[in-house]
Design a protein around this motif. Structure first.
Motif, short mmCIF file in Angstrom:
data_model
loop_
_atom_site.label_atom_id
_atom_site.label_comp_id
_atom_site.label_asym_id
_atom_site.label_seq_id
_atom_site.Cartn_x
_atom_site.Cartn_y
_atom_site.Cartn_z
N UNK A 67 1.03 -0.81 -0.02
CA UNK A 67 0.35 0.38 -0.08
C UNK A 67 1.23 1.43 0.10
N UNK A 68 0.74 2.46 -0.70
CA UNK A 68 1.10 3.64 -0.88
C UNK A 68 -0.25 4.59 -0.49
N UNK A 73 4.93 4.62 0.54
CA UNK A 73 4.57 2.96 1.11
C UNK A 73 4.20 3.11 2.45
N UNK A 74 3.47 2.47 2.79
CA UNK A 74 3.30 2.33 4.80
C UNK A 74 2.89 1.45 4.71
N UNK A 75 2.83 0.01 5.67
CA UNK A 75 2.51 -0.81 6.35
C UNK A 75 1.53 -1.24 6.13
N UNK A 76 1.03 -2.62 5.78
CA UNK A 76 -0.03 -2.93 5.80
C UNK A 76 -0.27 -4.31 6.89
N UNK A 77 0.72 -3.77 7.72
CA UNK A 77 0.07 -5.31 8.96
C UNK A 77 -0.42 -5.25 9.88
N UNK A 78 -0.54 -3.54 10.05
CA UNK A 78 -1.43 -3.21 11.07
C UNK A 78 -2.98 -4.05 11.23
N UNK A 82 -5.91 -5.23 8.40
CA UNK A 82 -5.72 -6.25 8.61
C UNK A 82 -6.80 -6.95 8.47
N UNK A 83 -7.30 -6.74 9.73
CA UNK A 83 -9.18 -7.26 9.86
C UNK A 83 -9.90 -6.62 8.46
N UNK A 84 -9.30 -5.70 8.36
CA UNK A 84 -10.18 -5.08 6.61
C UNK A 84 -10.49 -6.31 5.77
N UNK A 85 -9.24 -6.27 5.59
CA UNK A 85 -9.36 -7.25 4.45
C UNK A 85 -9.94 -8.54 4.50
N UNK A 86 -9.18 -9.30 5.68
CA UNK A 86 -9.78 -10.29 6.20
C UNK A 86 -11.42 -10.33 5.32
N UNK A 87 -11.63 -9.48 6.04
CA UNK A 87 -13.71 -9.07 6.51
C UNK A 87 -13.54 -8.87 5.05
N UNK A 88 -13.31 -8.71 3.46
CA UNK A 88 -14.02 -8.58 2.40
C UNK A 88 -13.01 -9.89 1.72
N UNK A 113 -2.81 -11.40 -4.21
CA UNK A 113 -2.47 -10.57 -3.35
C UNK A 113 -2.38 -9.15 -4.04
N UNK A 114 -2.87 -7.76 -3.20
CA UNK A 114 -2.95 -6.75 -4.11
C UNK A 114 -2.63 -5.18 -3.40
N UNK A 115 -2.20 -4.82 -4.66
CA UNK A 115 -1.67 -3.01 -4.81
C UNK A 115 -2.69 -2.59 -4.22
N UNK A 116 -2.31 -1.09 -3.57
CA UNK A 116 -3.26 -0.02 -3.18
C UNK A 116 -2.75 1.07 -3.10
N UNK A 117 -3.03 1.92 -3.75
CA UNK A 117 -2.58 3.33 -3.59
C UNK A 117 -3.66 4.55 -3.30
N UNK A 118 -3.37 5.56 -2.55
CA UNK A 118 -4.53 6.14 -1.62
C UNK A 118 -3.72 7.58 -1.53
N UNK A 119 -5.00 8.62 -2.02
CA UNK A 119 -4.58 9.05 -1.90
C UNK A 119 -5.49 10.75 -1.49
N UNK A 120 -5.20 11.80 0.10
CA UNK A 120 -5.94 12.28 0.45
C UNK A 120 -5.30 13.92 -0.42
#
Length: 305
Positions: A67-68, A73-78, A82-88, A113-120
């Motif tokens: 994830x970016x 890039x940031x960690x997705x291990x939080x 992981x709760x959201x990914x697991x539920x989805x 596996x997924x790649x996620x790019x997010x921008x605020x």
């Protein structure tokens, strides 16, 4: 899975607005599931002004989830990610793109596996609910990618596990987050009180006095408040339920005087509860205090005239 395994990529892009609470959520009865101690109501902002844009993609060539955020890039291990990914992933359905020759069976999503790019397009972690917009956008875009059948209210219960306020960003207009009573959180979800066209005259003004990350995160702040404040239980049990009912009426009747009074008094009480926390939490600076006094004066003058 169909297609040439190392070449195809399937992606979805979504945009989700942030929301501003007018009756605030503060304090959890369950830290893991993010179950609040009171209901809350928010106004969803116009996504053309404040929003998160997220692109999620999947491919057999991706060797891990990544994830970016705003290009970094940031960690997705939080645990919350992981709760959201697991539920989805647990709710994923078959997906087929005949033009690309791609077919993904629902059981395949556990291996892909997924790649996620997010921008605020607004300051992150500065008090403008960036996590709410971000997690809501993540859940919504993944739900579209994986062909989930759940509606937005059901998706809100998933987004809530990433960031409590995220559940309210899955709807436009005016949104209520029902605290729920079930231990598993199944009834702690968002419902739309009125859509974005209901009160066109209402304008939200946001003045960013500092884009710096706030010193105390909402997560640790809530935990400290629940553990040390003598006022928080009274607020949750006695004050908020009455304000929720009043605010719902003000929204339905487009009663700005009542709406403004409730929003201001609830904000003041929120900051009072933060001051009652040990050690005290300060989310306002001198400039913020001056602005609040100005807005209260403006509301009073408007009401009189």
């Amino acid at each position: 899975m169909g297609g040439e395994a190392e070449k195809w990529v399937l992606m979805v892009t979504a945009r989700t607005p942030t929301n501003i609470a007018v009756i605030k959520y503060w304090g959890k009865r369950d830290e893991t599931l993010i179950l609040p101690i009171n209901d809350s109501i928010s106004v969803t902002l116009d996504p053309s002004h404040l929003c998160t844009t997220t692109t999620v993609s999947v491919s057999p060539s991706f060797d891990q989830d990544r994830m970016w955020l705003n290009g970094k890039e940031i960690s997705l291990q939080g645990g919350r990610f992981q709760s959201c990914l697991r539920e989805i992933r647990a709710r994923a359905q078959d997906v087929e793109d005949k033009k690309k020759g791609i077919k993904i069976n629902k059981e395949d999503w556990q291996k892909l596996n997924l790649h996620i790019a997010s921008y605020n397009n607004f300051p992150t972690a500065a008090g403008l609910a960036s996590s709410a917009a971000g997690l809501a956008c993540l859940v919504f875009s993944l739900a579209k990618l994986m062909n989930l059948k759940e509606d937005n209210s059901q998706l809100s219960a998933i987004a809530r596990q990433g960031s409590g306020s995220a559940c309210r960003s899955l709807y436009g207009g005016f949104v209520k987050w029902c605290m729920g009573k079930e231990e598993n959180g199944s009834d702690s979800l968002a419902v739309q009180l009125a859509d974005e066209k209901h009160w066109d005259e209402l304008v939200i003004i946001i003045a960013v006095v500092s884009a710096r990350q706030k010193e105390t995160s909402s997560t640790s702040g809530m935990r400290d408040t629940v553990e040390t404040s003598a006022l928080i239980e009274h607020r949750a049990k006695e004050v908020v339920p009455k304000r929720i009912t009043e605010m719902e009426g003000a929204i339905q009747n487009r009663d700005f005087a009542t709406f403004a009074r409730l929003a201001c008094t609830d904000s003041n009480q929120f900051h009072a509860v933060c001051l009652d926390t040990y050690p005290p939490i300060f989310y306002m600076n001198d400039t913020s205090h001056r602005q609040v006094l100005f807005y209260i004066y403006y509301i009073l003058i408007t009401r009189i005239s």
